[in-house]
Motif scaffolding. Sequence first.
Motif, short mmCIF file in Angstrom:
data_model
loop_
_atom_site.label_atom_id
_atom_site.label_comp_id
_atom_site.label_asym_id
_atom_site.label_seq_id
_atom_site.Cartn_x
_atom_site.Cartn_y
_atom_site.Cartn_z
N VAL A 130 0.92 -1.11 -0.01
CA VAL A 130 0.00 0.27 -0.04
C VAL A 130 0.83 1.27 0.12
O VAL A 130 0.59 2.25 -0.66
CB VAL A 130 -0.80 -0.14 1.25
CG1 VAL A 130 -1.58 1.35 1.10
CG2 VAL A 130 -1.87 -1.14 1.12
N ASP A 131 2.12 1.14 0.50
CA ASP A 131 2.77 2.28 0.96
C ASP A 131 4.41 1.80 0.94
O ASP A 131 4.81 1.40 2.02
CB ASP A 131 2.73 3.32 2.10
CG ASP A 131 3.36 4.48 2.28
OD1 ASP A 131 4.21 4.68 1.52
OD2 ASP A 131 3.17 5.07 3.08
N THR A 132 4.96 1.74 -0.36
CA THR A 132 6.25 1.44 -0.23
C THR A 132 7.22 1.84 0.60
O THR A 132 8.11 1.09 0.94
CB THR A 132 6.79 1.42 -1.90
OG1 THR A 132 5.72 0.70 -2.92
CG2 THR A 132 8.22 0.71 -2.05
N LYS A 133 7.05 3.49 0.71
CA LYS A 133 7.92 4.11 1.47
C LYS A 133 7.86 3.77 3.00
O LYS A 133 8.84 3.50 3.74
CB LYS A 133 7.64 5.71 1.66
CG LYS A 133 7.97 6.18 0.23
CD LYS A 133 9.56 6.47 -0.01
CE LYS A 133 9.84 7.04 -1.18
NZ LYS A 133 11.59 6.83 -1.32
N ALA A 159 6.24 -6.00 -5.30
CA ALA A 159 7.39 -4.88 -5.23
C ALA A 159 8.37 -5.28 -5.88
O ALA A 159 8.96 -4.22 -6.82
CB ALA A 159 7.79 -4.65 -3.68
N GLY A 160 9.03 -6.50 -5.80
CA GLY A 160 10.14 -6.96 -6.82
C GLY A 160 11.25 -6.03 -6.92
O GLY A 160 11.94 -5.49 -5.81
N LEU A 161 11.85 -5.83 -8.06
CA LEU A 161 12.94 -4.84 -8.43
C LEU A 161 12.79 -3.45 -7.92
O LEU A 161 13.98 -2.99 -7.62
CB LEU A 161 13.18 -5.18 -9.74
CG LEU A 161 13.66 -6.28 -10.32
CD1 LEU A 161 13.89 -6.39 -11.78
CD2 LEU A 161 14.89 -7.00 -9.48
N ASN A 166 15.09 0.60 -4.13
CA ASN A 166 14.98 1.62 -3.16
C ASN A 166 15.60 1.19 -1.86
O ASN A 166 16.21 2.11 -1.16
CB ASN A 166 13.65 1.99 -2.98
CG ASN A 166 12.70 2.69 -4.18
OD1 ASN A 166 13.68 3.15 -5.09
ND2 ASN A 166 11.66 2.54 -4.49
N PHE A 167 15.71 -0.01 -1.63
CA PHE A 167 16.15 -0.36 -0.34
C PHE A 167 16.54 -1.81 -0.35
O PHE A 167 15.97 -2.54 -0.84
CB PHE A 167 15.16 -0.16 0.98
CG PHE A 167 15.86 0.12 2.12
CD1 PHE A 167 16.13 1.18 2.71
CD2 PHE A 167 16.27 -0.98 2.84
CE1 PHE A 167 16.81 1.40 3.91
CE2 PHE A 167 17.03 -0.90 4.21
CZ PHE A 167 17.36 0.36 4.70
#
Length: 253
Positions: A130-133, A159-161, A166-167
Amino acid sequence: MTDFCDGCRNGARLDFDFTMAFQPIVDLGSGRVWGYEALVRGLDGAGAGAVLSKVTPENRYRFDQACRVKAIELAARLFPDDGTRLSINFMPNAVYDPAACIRTTLLAAGRTGFALDRIMFEFTENEPMVDTKHVEGIIAEYKRRGFITAIDDFGAGFAGLKLLANFQPDLIKIDMDLVRGIDTSPARQAIVAGIMGICRELDIAVLAEGIETQGELTVLRAAGVSLVQGYHLARPAIASLPPVGEAMRVQVA
């Protein structure tokens, strides 16, 4: 220490109980058990699906926290005192504030004397991000606390690559759909080779899960995978550690 968050104070209490089964993760390099994944089970031996069907948006936070405590308490009693790791699944969308929501875990680890650097938290890509961050914040906080972080079901989710770009977690678990039949699938072999190359560049460990045949194990070992898990090595055992005699024999010259 950070206070409990609103989810802990206000979440619905569980009206069901459960236990944990443990499945070994084997290091092919040493032929030894690297750690165990804790898998939720019913008190009557019912599978994870039966337990998870009782989880609702209202009790999801309580369930997530209860799973962590149950896994740590059992691991502290069952695991040898040799650094063997405990892998715990968690629900990213059930974590309100990473620093506050970890308090229950810290208390359980402190109470049982189970070292934080022996605990690995893995979250599945199969839960919508819902919120990747927010997820990145959870990983950062857990790494700061000294936990091992992992992405489960890598290559099959939301999410994957993008998340990897990003992290970077400490470890990724290759999804079992990529493992299944890899010994007869050039496409799966190419995809796993690509994942291995990326992870080498990013200094991320790789674990292959869901291994069911010697053929799959042989191909994965040749690809450079050193951590493995699956029925071919050992099945989960409820509230106990399963024998891993077969796992100890898989290291070949």
